[in-house]
Design a protein around this motif. Structure first.
Motif, PDB file in Angstrom:
ATOM      1  N   HIS A 182       0.828  -1.216   0.000  1.00  0.00           N
ATOM      2  CA  HIS A 182       0.000   0.000   0.000  1.00  0.00           C
ATOM      3  C   HIS A 182       0.859   1.262   0.000  1.00  0.00           C
ATOM      4  O   HIS A 182       0.446   2.312  -0.454  1.00  0.00           O
ATOM      5  CB  HIS A 182      -1.007  -0.011   1.156  1.00  0.00           C
ATOM      6  CG  HIS A 182      -0.469   0.426   2.480  1.00  0.00           C
ATOM      7  ND1 HIS A 182      -0.335   1.748   2.824  1.00  0.00           N
ATOM      8  CD2 HIS A 182      -0.035  -0.274   3.547  1.00  0.00           C
ATOM      9  CE1 HIS A 182       0.165   1.831   4.050  1.00  0.00           C
ATOM     10  NE2 HIS A 182       0.359   0.621   4.508  1.00  0.00           N
ATOM     11  N   ARG A 218      -8.438  10.402  -3.812  1.00  0.00           N
ATOM     12  CA  ARG A 218      -8.131   9.446  -2.742  1.00  0.00           C
ATOM     13  C   ARG A 218      -8.658   9.921  -1.377  1.00  0.00           C
ATOM     14  O   ARG A 218      -8.297   9.366  -0.344  1.00  0.00           O
ATOM     15  CB  ARG A 218      -6.617   9.215  -2.683  1.00  0.00           C
ATOM     16  CG  ARG A 218      -6.083   8.473  -3.903  1.00  0.00           C
ATOM     17  CD  ARG A 218      -6.206   6.974  -3.759  1.00  0.00           C
ATOM     18  NE  ARG A 218      -5.243   6.491  -2.791  1.00  0.00           N
ATOM     19  CZ  ARG A 218      -3.991   6.177  -3.081  1.00  0.00           C
ATOM     20  NH1 ARG A 218      -3.562   6.242  -4.317  1.00  0.00           N
ATOM     21  NH2 ARG A 218      -3.175   5.762  -2.139  1.00  0.00           N
ATOM     22  N   HIS A 264      -1.015   1.618  -4.723  1.00  0.00           N
ATOM     23  CA  HIS A 264      -2.342   1.530  -4.130  1.00  0.00           C
ATOM     24  C   HIS A 264      -3.155   0.353  -4.689  1.00  0.00           C
ATOM     25  O   HIS A 264      -3.784  -0.396  -3.944  1.00  0.00           O
ATOM     26  CB  HIS A 264      -3.087   2.842  -4.361  1.00  0.00           C
ATOM     27  CG  HIS A 264      -4.450   2.900  -3.763  1.00  0.00           C
ATOM     28  ND1 HIS A 264      -4.655   2.791  -2.392  1.00  0.00           N
ATOM     29  CD2 HIS A 264      -5.682   3.030  -4.307  1.00  0.00           C
ATOM     30  CE1 HIS A 264      -5.944   2.873  -2.146  1.00  0.00           C
ATOM     31  NE2 HIS A 264      -6.592   3.011  -3.281  1.00  0.00           N
TER      32      HIS A 264
END
Ligand code: SF4
Ligand code: SF4
Lengths: 288, 187
Positions: A48, B22, A52
């Motif tokens: 991560h 995000r 991602h």
């Protein structure tokens, strides 16, 4: 009770003994563990932190395998737990984003310590012990990933957790009050920047010693390996503190034995536990 | 940090857009400093956590990619947990590291990305992380040949290292994940 089980890579390697103790405790508690078939690595921090998509899709594959089994999923590793929870959350919010048609299983992803610290299970453990850990002063060390971020982990007391304390109390040991229970040991930097890790681990050990602890107890395989391997005792006469897994202590208190093969897995001498068990042949009748 | 010139001309809008996608709301920061105060690695960074968040809000991607903060951050989540505005600071670091890797920005802390690369290499190959293989890979990549030799030997002797890897059956699925399957829509 049946639970799906996700051991994770550490428990196949440096923390193999952790895996054994988890399985043994579950056997005693009459819990059947079903390994998630053909599970893969959860990606840990490295995935991560640098990619991602990979960081999400690796744990997602495990969740889709676990969905077939249907049971709640027991996870002993703090890092795996956090990654599986993060993936579960993202997948529930928007499965199509991750190329999954639908995703709404009713299982829970459970971290080992919160599971074992449940009232009923703790009672069962308490009544099964044959040797009390007789007031052994222990510093319960949680580290990061089973607690943070609480949006992901669902941990109710992320700054002041008490699950490990409850477990060791049930075994007759004495949890000390100390400062560094939820501090980071920088496991992800341990190879690349051992200097930083030594400093952080050193601070943790000093704090535990200051509080009078003779050992640490944790549930995180990275913390266990890291705090034992990066602890340096520079001052003369200073003893390094071994780090036990909570399940390792449970097995020892229930069986009354601390076999040589288990002692050998420690990088720091676990003599204190062996001694405690040897000295203390009877269980004290105490209520929880 | 004293000679830092921040100008709207150097604001990277694509970077700000990526953070928005995000859910990393760097604009919510009011510079209270709680993130910096609790960071366990803060002493080793070349800028403080709150400075990094502010630079991100100004869209100063380039400065951030060159900072060692992105590689020394351990993703411990202490900052995000304590931020009164719930800013996903580790998420910001994830985005920055990913951009640094994709853009090939050389890291001062080259050993850290070398470690991540070796770790991921092991998963890509076997589906699981195999410690012996990833340590060997890391040694080659980082050229840190001698560090931790003693520790490695001790672990080996104690039977803490698995001598051969376990390859999972779904290796092709793992390969697909690494080759960017599902990522076709440019994320
Ligand atoms: S804790 Fe949050 S609001 Fe405070 S300085 Fe850090 S990022 Fe900004
Ligand atoms: S996640 Fe990174 S920046 Fe935040 S407190 Fe931890 S090490 Fe510091």
């Amino acid at each position: 009770m049946k639970l799906s089980y996700y051991p994770g890579c550490s428990l196949e390697g440096t923390a193999l003994d952790y895996d054994h103790s988890v399985r043994e405790v579950c056997l005693t508690l009459d819990i059947e563990l079903i390994d998630i078939p053909d599970w893969n690595c959860c990606g840990a921090s490295s995935a991560h932190m640098t990619d991602h998509e990979v960081g999400m899709r690796l744990p997602i594959r495990n969740l889709l395998l676990a969905r077939e089994l249907g049971h709640n999923i027991l996870v002993p590793c703090a890092a795996c737990f956090q990654r599986l929870k993060a993936a579960d959350r993202a997948l529930r919010a928007d499965p199509l984003r991750w190329d999954v048609q639908e995703y709404a299983p009713d299982y829970e992803i459970i971290h080992i310590t919160r599971f074992l610290a449940g009232e009923d299970i703790l009672q069962t453990i308490h009544s099964a012990i044959t040797r009390s850990l007789d007031d052994l002063p222990l510093a319960c060390y949680y580290g990061c990933l089973s607690l943070r971020n609480p949006h992901i982990t669902g941990a109710p007391n992320w700054e002041m957790p008490d699950t490990l304390e409850r477990i060791v109390t049930a075994l007759g040991a004495r949890p000390v009050d100390w400062s560094h229970r939820t501090e980071c040991c920088s496991g992800s930097l341990t190879m690349a920047r051992p200097d930083i890790t030594e400093k952080l681990v050193g601070d943790i050990a000093v704090a535990a010693r200051r509080a009078g602890a003779q050992a640490l107890v944790t549930d995180c395989p990275m913390c266990q390996a890291n705090v034992e391997s990066r602890q340096v005792c520079k001052i003369e006469g200073e003893v390094c503190l071994p780090v036990f897994f909570a399940t390792e202590l449970i097995v020892a208190a229930i069986s009354g034995h601390y076999p040589e093969s288990q002692q050998k897995t420690h990088l720091i001498s676990p003599e204190i536990l062996r001694g405690t068990l040897a000295e203390n042949a009877t269980v004290k009748e105490e209520s929880l | 940090m004293d000679k830092t010139v921040i100008s709207p001309k150097t604001r990277n809008r694509k970077f700000l857009h990526k953070l928005e996608m995000r859910n990393v709301d760097v604009h919510a920061c009011y510079q209270c400093g709680r993130c910096s105060a609790g960071c366990p690695i803060g002493d080793y960074f070349d800028m403080s956590v709150m400075q990094a968040v502010r630079l991100a809000a100004y869209g100063q991607e380039e400065k951030l990619l060159q900072s060692d903060i992105i590689w020394l951050c351990a993703a411990c989540e202490t900052c995000a947990t304590r931020c009164p505005n719930n800013i996903d600071i580790p998420g910001l670091m994830d985005v920055l590291r990913e951009l640094a890797v994709r853009k090939g920005v050389p890291a001062d802390q080259q050993r850290v990305p070398a470690f991540h690369k070796s770790f991921l290499g092991s998963i890509r190959r076997w589906g699981r992380a195999w410690e012996v293989g990833l340590i060997a890979g890391y040694k080659l990549r980082s050229k840190d040949y001698l560090g931790d030799m003693g520790l490695g030997m001790q672990m080996l002797l104690k039977g803490k290292l698995k001598l051969s890897p376990h390859a999972i059956k779904g290796k092709t699925e793992i390969k697909d994940i690494f080759s960017g399957k599902g990522k076709e829509y440019d994320r």
